[in-house]
Motif scaffolding. Structure first.
Motif, mmCIF file in Angstrom:
data_model
loop_
_atom_site.group_PDB
_atom_site.id
_atom_site.type_symbol
_atom_site.label_atom_id
_atom_site.label_comp_id
_atom_site.label_asym_id
_atom_site.label_seq_id
_atom_site.Cartn_x
_atom_site.Cartn_y
_atom_site.Cartn_z
ATOM 1 N N TYR A 46 5.818 1.149 24.809
ATOM 2 C CA TYR A 46 5.929 0.268 23.630
ATOM 3 C C TYR A 46 7.337 -0.287 23.469
ATOM 4 O O TYR A 46 7.732 -0.746 22.416
ATOM 5 N N TRP B 112 2.140 8.580 18.919
ATOM 6 C CA TRP B 112 1.803 7.746 20.077
ATOM 7 C C TRP B 112 0.473 7.024 19.873
ATOM 8 O O TRP B 112 0.282 5.916 20.374
ATOM 9 N N ALA B 115 1.332 4.114 17.657
ATOM 10 C CA ALA B 115 2.069 3.098 18.428
ATOM 11 C C ALA B 115 1.121 2.338 19.362
ATOM 12 O O ALA B 115 1.213 1.113 19.491
ATOM 13 N N THR B 116 0.194 3.064 19.986
ATOM 14 C CA THR B 116 -0.770 2.400 20.882
ATOM 15 C C THR B 116 -1.589 1.385 20.098
ATOM 16 O O THR B 116 -1.827 0.262 20.557
ATOM 17 N N PHE B 119 0.482 -1.617 19.220
ATOM 18 C CA PHE B 119 0.704 -2.412 20.433
ATOM 19 C C PHE B 119 -0.547 -3.222 20.775
ATOM 20 O O PHE B 119 -0.485 -4.411 21.063
ATOM 21 N N TYR B 143 8.963 4.202 17.553
ATOM 22 C CA TYR B 143 8.134 3.489 18.545
ATOM 23 C C TYR B 143 7.006 2.700 17.882
ATOM 24 O O TYR B 143 6.623 1.637 18.363
ATOM 25 N N ALA B 147 6.542 -1.293 18.257
ATOM 26 C CA ALA B 147 5.270 -1.898 18.676
ATOM 27 C C ALA B 147 4.803 -2.916 17.631
ATOM 28 O O ALA B 147 4.258 -3.980 17.975
ATOM 29 N N SER B 151 4.138 -6.881 18.168
ATOM 30 C CA SER B 151 2.821 -7.456 17.896
ATOM 31 C C SER B 151 2.905 -8.599 16.890
ATOM 32 O O SER B 151 2.217 -9.603 17.030
#
Lengths: 474, 336
Positions: A46, B112, B115-116, B119, B143, B147, B151
């Motif tokens: 990221y 995470w 963040a995924t 993203f 993070y 992200a 985006s």
């Protein structure tokens, strides 16, 4: 006899404590590295590196390539540097008084023409006789200067740099296409505080190199080079990650480091009177910022890769290791006032004492400890079972740490795609404890003698050339 | 001795366990990668049909196949625009993926996963996700915030302008990335940026001016010029840079005055802008700074600007004064 026994006991306790502390620290660093690397690599997905590449706000970098008699590989090195993925950068090759045709080859390959280049007066170097710029790519400059050594050449590059960051490289190193973007990530993240970053150095011996790029990663066929692959894993993936967490990283490899230009100028540039100019500069930066109470960061980044060639013969490796150890000694001596000094925080209280006690004096203690164990066994102060037990324990600790480093590499990067290479590394991580480590200690003890004799200079290293490192017949 | 034996046994067991994990994981990862490639190969055709003709993928896809298809489409979405991109957005909306990712981003415990999701929302490309992404700029994990910035830039949602500037100024996200995202918003972000010129934060005013310089037009020159008198050198520097892009002849006096600013960064910015404007009136002042400014970078930028305006005159001056900056700039202008 009683006195000897008591002496052996006391020294034995000290030695065992020393090893316990050292290995304990290694284990702590390994644990830190497991945690930090995992988080860093997950976050990398990221990190918006592609966006940084597209951005007009990404700061410019001057890549400095010092070259002394590098005619054989310089054109390939420069070609690979001009193909880096980074939005704004220039390449400055500093020819450090080569006696071969380094400049002529560059002139032919890149259509160099004479052009004046203004040089900052902030750092004094050997005089730059002439400068050239490429007609084909105006971002490539060559400075032709009188010989003054690698540090002096780097200083000339810093003095000529037009961008706010400078990347110091070795002429025989290859950096991966996106390595500049990756190594700059901490700076993009926090441009105010991050003053230096360094990437990982990997060993190119045995791998296939095409047009300045490592296209297929293989383990070297030379056993000495394989042993160094494991050493590099330990040094970079465990040591540097751990020190970065404490903001007490003392070494950014001279093969691949990125520095804030103004900071380098403020501290006076690379030191020309040491063989460890990379470490010395980092230590000086720490002292400079900590002494002034200025917030700063110096960071190791684990994923940008610089490929380098390592020695494949004992004589060259011995010279390299002795030089490194002399450089370490010179740096620690120069900054001795900071060792254990609370004014310098973790850098002065933890990192410098660690380097004095365990890195600089470590080989002496290890050699002494081994000799002492043999003496204790010989005089009957240590039974055969205990003797074998201690040796076994020392070897097992070494093996565990090596395998842990290998596991870190495998879990996070998996740069060696062939299973047989991984199996070979496992075997070598056992074998290195029987002879190689002891040999390394011996070289480092010899380096102490060199230091006492005030030996200077880099010595020569037999190299095959970074473009000729494909695997030999096995 | 028993302690030694126990320690040796423990270390041996540790080595063997690590090796076992190493081997098993390598094998498992290779198996998963193979399987993933197979699923992707199977779904590529369906993904391409959806992209080009809006043809629905087969209804009987398994959950794993749907996930893989979403990843494939997300990757394609980064590189396509127009109707092709709209097909992807419509598919994600129909499948409820936008709502699902927004929920994950807001509620997942693991950073995470948040963040995924942040993203992915950028790849999916639906502006409906913008308000949730603006919220994510205040996530406690860095993070996730990074992200979200990325985006929002990809979504080109102008309403995110002020929140992005604040995130950059407050250090919640890297300023360079924030400015990239703001640049992606394009001219629709200008009203928001103009309103930030009266912000009490120096960093916010400077960021806004920098972006106005890149996105704005001649009508912004007056505002930029008035900021040349700002108390913050950060703001004056960006105002000088902005005038190089949106300014013109009537802004020359301000830029020439900025060449005498006590802060070197302002002088260098003014020199660069005078070089952009290429008005011969500035030549004398620039050559004087090229020859005599005590700060290296100001002298270098002044020389380069002078050579841009008139290479011949600069060359003559370089010969007369032996200024190394002018000589460099003239040589470089000859190459370029």
């Amino acid at each position: 006899m009683n006195v000897l026994n008591e002496l052996l006991t006391v020294v034995g306790v000290i030695t065992i404590s020393y090893f316990a502390i050292l290995n304990g620290l290694y284990l702590v660093f390994t644990a830190i590295a497991w945690r930090s690397l995992g988080r860093h690599l997950r976050g990398r997905a990221y990190s918006a590196a592609e966006e940084a590449f597209d951005s007009p706000f990404t700061p410019g970098i001057t890549v400095i390539l010092p070259a002394f008699n590098e005619a054989a590989g310089i054109v390939q090195s420069v070609h690979s540097l001009l193909a880096l993925r980074y939005p704004r950068y220039e390449v400055v090759v500093v020819n450090d008084g080569s006696t071969d045709d380094t400049v002529a080859r560059l002139t032919d390959a890149f259509e160099l023409v004479g052009a004046h280049r203004a040089i900052r007066p902030s750092i004094t170097t050997q005089p730059v006789a002439s400068s050239f710029v490429s007609r084909r790519n105006p971002n490539l400059w060559v400075l032709d200067k009188a010989n003054g050594g690698k540090a002096d050449a780097l200083n000339a590059g810093v003095a000529a740099a037009q961008h706010p960051y400078v990347c110091a490289l070795d002429a025989d190193a290859l950096i991966e296409t996106d390595a500049l973007l990756r190594v700059a990530e901490p700076i993009l993240d926090d441009p105010v505080h991050v003053v230096a970053t360094g990437g990982i150095v990997r060993i190119a011996n045995g791998s296939t190199i095409d047009h300045g790029r490592v296209t297929s990663v293989r383990l070297p066929s030379n056993p000495l080079a394989v042993l160094q692959v494991l050493e590099y894993f330990r040094a970079f993936l465990i040591g540097r990650v751990g020190w970065t967490r404490m903001n007490a990283l003392l070494i950014i490899s001279g093969a691949f480091g990125l520095f804030q230009r103004e900071a380098v100028e403020e501290v006076g540039g690379f030191a020309t009177d040491t063989v460890g100019e990379d470490m010395e500069l980092v230590v000086r930066l720490h002292r400079h910022f900590r002494a002034r109470g200025l917030p700063y960061r110096i960071e190791f980044v684990a994923d940008p890769v610089c490929w380098t060639e390592v020695p494949e013969d004992i004589a060259s490796l011995s010279r390299q290791r002795r030089r490194w150890h002399r450089g370490l000694g010179q740096t620690l001596w120069r900054h001795r006032r900071a060792v254990g000094n609370p004014r310098y925080g973790a850098f002065g209280l933890v990192a410098l004492p660690y380097f004095v006690l365990f890195e600089f004096l470590g080989p002496v203690v290890e050699t002494f400890g081994a000799a002492l164990t043999v003496v204790a066994f010989a005089v009957g102060d240590l039974s055969l079972r205990s003797f074998v037990g201690f040796l076994l324990l020392a070897f097992l600790v070494g093996i565990v740490l090596s395998i842990a480093a290998l596991a870190l590499e495998e879990f996070n990067f998996r740069r060696h795609p062939r299973t047989r290479d991984v199996v070979a590394m496992v075997l070598y991580s056992v074998l290195e404890n029987f002879g190689y480590r002891q040999l390394n200690d011996t070289w480092r003890v010899v380096a102490l003698v060199d230091l006492a004799r005030r030996k200077q200079g880099w010595g020569t290293q037999r190299r095959r050339g970074i473009g000729n490192l494909a695997p030999r017949e096995r | 001795m028993s302690v030694l034996v126990i320690a040796a046994l423990a270390l041996s067991a540790c080595s063997i366990a690590m090796l076992a994990v190493l081997v098993t994981r390598r094998w498992e990862l290779a198996r998963r990668a193979r399987h993933r490639r197979q699923v992707e190969d199977r779904l590529k055709q369906a993904a391409l049909e959806l992209l080009h003709g809006g043809v629905e993928p087969p209804a009987e896809l398994s959950v794993e196949e749907k996930e893989t298809l979403a990843d494939l489409l997300g990757r394609y979405a980064r590189t396509v625009r127009g109707p092709t991109h709209d097909h992807i957005v419509a598919y994600f909306a129909r499948e409820g993926l936008i709502g699902r990712e927004v929920t994950v981003m807001a509620r997942a415990r693991q950073p995470w996963r948040r963040a995924t999701a942040a993203f992915r929302l950028g790849d999916i490309g639906s502006v409906d996700a913008a308000p949730a992404l603006v919220e994510a700029l205040r996530d406690k994990d860095r993070y996730v915030r990074i992200a979200a910035v990325r985006s929002l830039g990809r979504l080109r949602a102008p309403e995110a302008g002020a929140a992005l500037v604040a995130a950059g100024a407050e250090g919640r996200a890297p300023e360079g990335l924030v400015r990239w995202a703001l640049l992606q918003l394009g001219p629709p972000a200008l009203p928001e940026l103009r309103s930030l010129l009266s912000s009490p934060s120096d960093r916010e005013r400077a960021a806004a001016l920098q972006l106005i310089g890149l996105l704005g037009g001649p009508s912004d020159a007056g505002e930029a010029e008035s900021r040349m008198r700002d108390s913050s050198s950060l703001v004056r520097t960006q105002a000088a840079r902005a005038l190089g892009r949106v300014g013109g002849e009537r802004n020359l006096p301000s830029l020439l005055a900025a060449l005498e600013d006590r802060i070197p960064a302002v002088r260098a910015a003014a020199a660069i802008s005078l070089g952009y404007l290429r008005d011969p009136i500035a030549l004398d002042a620039l050559t004087q700074h090229a020859e005599g400014d005590p700060v290296f970078d100001v002298a270098r930028e002044s020389a380069r600007a002078a050579a841009k305006i008139d290479r011949q005159a600069s060359a003559a001056r370089a010969r007369a004064s032996d200024s190394e900056h002018l000589r460099e700039a003239v040589d470089l202008a000859g190459i370029r």
